[in-house]
Design an enzyme around this catalytic site. Structure first.
Site, PDB file in Angstrom:
ATOM      1  N   SER A 182     -21.358  19.953  21.522  1.00 12.77           N
ATOM      2  CA  SER A 182     -22.135  18.815  22.056  1.00 12.77           C
ATOM      3  C   SER A 182     -23.612  19.095  21.835  1.00 12.77           C
ATOM      4  O   SER A 182     -24.029  20.266  21.807  1.00 12.77           O
ATOM      5  CB  SER A 182     -21.867  18.665  23.553  1.00 12.77           C
ATOM      6  N   TYR A 240     -21.058  23.118  31.509  1.00 13.88           N
ATOM      7  CA  TYR A 240     -20.702  22.422  30.257  1.00 13.88           C
ATOM      8  C   TYR A 240     -21.559  22.941  29.091  1.00 13.88           C
ATOM      9  O   TYR A 240     -21.038  23.242  28.006  1.00 13.88           O
ATOM     10  CB  TYR A 240     -20.912  20.919  30.473  1.00 13.88           C
TER      11      TYR A 240
HETATM   12  P1  NAD Z   1     -12.304  12.156  26.934  1.00 12.96           P
HETATM   13  O1  NAD Z   1     -12.438  12.595  28.359  1.00 12.96           O
HETATM   14  O2  NAD Z   1     -12.211  10.700  26.636  1.00 12.96           O
HETATM   15  O3  NAD Z   1     -11.085  12.898  26.234  1.00 12.96           O
HETATM   16  C1  NAD Z   1     -10.874  14.273  26.405  1.00 12.96           C
HETATM   17  C2  NAD Z   1      -9.500  14.617  25.916  1.00 12.96           C
HETATM   18  O4  NAD Z   1      -9.249  15.997  26.212  1.00 12.96           O
HETATM   19  C3  NAD Z   1      -8.407  13.819  26.600  1.00 12.96           C
HETATM   20  O5  NAD Z   1      -7.434  13.471  25.630  1.00 12.96           O
HETATM   21  C4  NAD Z   1      -7.821  14.798  27.603  1.00 12.96           C
HETATM   22  O6  NAD Z   1      -6.465  14.553  27.889  1.00 12.96           O
HETATM   23  C5  NAD Z   1      -7.980  16.105  26.844  1.00 12.96           C
HETATM   24  N1  NAD Z   1      -7.954  17.263  27.735  1.00 12.96           N
HETATM   25  C6  NAD Z   1      -8.715  17.488  28.826  1.00 12.96           C
HETATM   26  N2  NAD Z   1      -8.353  18.647  29.399  1.00 12.96           N
HETATM   27  C7  NAD Z   1      -7.338  19.160  28.669  1.00 12.96           C
HETATM   28  C8  NAD Z   1      -6.542  20.337  28.755  1.00 12.96           C
HETATM   29  N3  NAD Z   1      -6.708  21.221  29.724  1.00 12.96           N
HETATM   30  N4  NAD Z   1      -5.587  20.544  27.807  1.00 12.96           N
HETATM   31  C9  NAD Z   1      -5.402  19.646  26.811  1.00 12.96           C
HETATM   32  N5  NAD Z   1      -6.115  18.525  26.676  1.00 12.96           N
HETATM   33  C10 NAD Z   1      -7.072  18.279  27.590  1.00 12.96           C
HETATM   34  O7  NAD Z   1     -13.545  12.825  26.195  1.00 12.96           O
HETATM   35  P2  NAD Z   1     -14.286  12.433  24.820  1.00 12.96           P
HETATM   36  O8  NAD Z   1     -15.544  11.737  25.181  1.00 12.96           O
HETATM   37  O9  NAD Z   1     -13.355  11.833  23.849  1.00 12.96           O
HETATM   38  O10 NAD Z   1     -14.709  13.899  24.347  1.00 12.96           O
HETATM   39  C11 NAD Z   1     -13.998  14.665  23.401  1.00 12.96           C
HETATM   40  C12 NAD Z   1     -14.794  15.936  23.109  1.00 12.96           C
HETATM   41  O11 NAD Z   1     -16.092  15.581  22.644  1.00 12.96           O
HETATM   42  C13 NAD Z   1     -15.008  16.830  24.332  1.00 12.96           C
HETATM   43  O12 NAD Z   1     -14.901  18.168  23.962  1.00 12.96           O
HETATM   44  C14 NAD Z   1     -16.416  16.502  24.757  1.00 12.96           C
HETATM   45  O13 NAD Z   1     -17.016  17.571  25.443  1.00 12.96           O
HETATM   46  C15 NAD Z   1     -17.073  16.250  23.402  1.00 12.96           C
HETATM   47  N6  NAD Z   1     -18.270  15.425  23.490  1.00 12.96           N
HETATM   48  C16 NAD Z   1     -18.204  14.128  23.932  1.00 12.96           C
HETATM   49  C17 NAD Z   1     -19.376  13.375  23.997  1.00 12.96           C
HETATM   50  C18 NAD Z   1     -19.381  11.949  24.444  1.00 12.96           C
HETATM   51  O14 NAD Z   1     -20.461  11.374  24.508  1.00 12.96           O
HETATM   52  N7  NAD Z   1     -18.277  11.329  24.733  1.00 12.96           N
HETATM   53  C19 NAD Z   1     -20.587  13.950  23.621  1.00 12.96           C
HETATM   54  C20 NAD Z   1     -20.619  15.258  23.186  1.00 12.96           C
HETATM   55  C21 NAD Z   1     -19.440  15.987  23.120  1.00 12.96           C
END
Ligand code: NAD
Length: 251
Positions: A145, A158
């Site tokens: 991120s 985080y």
């Molecule tokens: P989200 O919350 O929509 O999805 C997260 C996914 O991870 C879900 O499918 C959930 O079931 C799965 N998950 C959570 N805990 C788990 C576990 N213990 N075992 C297996 N699966 C698990 O999040 P997102 O926004 O799609 O984010 C995806 C990735 O991108 C994450 O790593 C997040 O940190 C990173 N990210 C997101 C953003 C954003 O703006 N959305 C920005 C920077 C980084």
């Protein structure tokens, strides 16, 4: 020719948001996909939906697994190798937030975030590198991120987990360089998903003010970058952090 023809990819957290976008993009480019998640209803639903979009011969399977649990990951990976025969691409995308200022941050919220975001990649990578070394090829992409690059108040846990992923990625890239296995990170900025839906209007406005392109990204924007790193187009790219954030962080 499709970029991932006949390849098998694992996408952790592939049941929604960015992970589901990556899985859909990989399927479009010829891959079969194993998606990992904790919620069986959502996971099976996502797999069904993705399978419906897949051409004949490409498989999509959901595996219920907590990526922070080393034993569960090891047995799930064994199952994936039994079901698919090989794994060419691993995308470590599963992640959570448990935000709080450090003064109020509980040990439980610290440990959960470090475990699910960071220890998870130790669990999954250890399980795939041996077979990848044997196959003399492989691509590992870790979703970090921009917060791991610049920090963010209220997210010490985080940010630490996401910075940790970057150090892990560079180190593993050095270990695997001679084995034709590329290990990279994609660092999303703010992307429209359930994770960012939790932000209030004031927080969203503050974020938009920091983004030169003045808009949030979409899961497809991240999927495109991950696809590049997973594909032969990036065969000579390793140990890098590809930031996809509308210009928020400029190195
Ligand atoms: P989200 O919350 O929509 O999805 C997260 C996914 O991870 C879900 O499918 C959930 O079931 C799965 N998950 C959570 N805990 C788990 C576990 N213990 N075992 C297996 N699966 C698990 O999040 P997102 O926004 O799609 O984010 C995806 C990735 O991108 C994450 O790593 C997040 O940190 C990173 N990210 C997101 C953003 C954003 O703006 N959305 C920005 C920077 C980084």
């Amino acid at each position: 020719m499709k970029l991932l023809a006949d390849q098998v990819a694992i996408v952790t957290g592939g049941t929604r948001g960015i992970g589901k976008g990556i899985a859909a993009c990989f399927i479009e480019q010829g891959a079969s996909v194993a998606i990992f998640g904790t919620n069986p209803e959502r996971g099976n639903e996502a797999a069904k939906e993705l399978q419906a979009s897949a051409p004949e011969g490409q498989k999509v399977t959901f595996y219920q697994v907590d990526v922070g649990d080393a034993k569960q990951v090891a047995s799930t990976l064994e199952q994936v190798y039994n079901d698919f025969g090989h794994v060419d691409v691993l995308v470590n995308n599963a992640g959570i937030t448990r935000d709080s200022l450090l003064m109020r941050l509980t040990e439980e919220d610290w440990e959960q975030v470090i475990n699910i975001n960071l220890k998870s990649i130790y669990n999954t990578c250890r399980g795939v590198i041996r077979p990848m070394i044997k196959a003399r090829r492989g691509k590992i992409i870790n979703i970090t991120s921009v917060v791991g690059l610049m920090g963010n108040a209220g997210q010490t846990n985080y940010a630490a987990s996401k910075s940790g992923m970057i150090g892990f990625t560079k180190s593993l890239a050095k270990e695997m360089g001679g084995r034709n296995i590329c290990v990279n990170c994609v660092a999303p900025g703010f992307i429209e998903t359930d994770m960012t839906d939790a932000l209030n209007e004031k927080q969203k406005e503050a974020i938009l003010n920091q983004i030169p392109m003045q808009k949030l990204g979409k899961p497809q924007d991240i999927a495109n970058a991950v696809l590049f790193l997973a594909s032969p187009l990036a065969d000579y790219v390793t140990g890098q952090v590809l930031t996809v954030d509308g210009g928020m962080v400029m190195a």
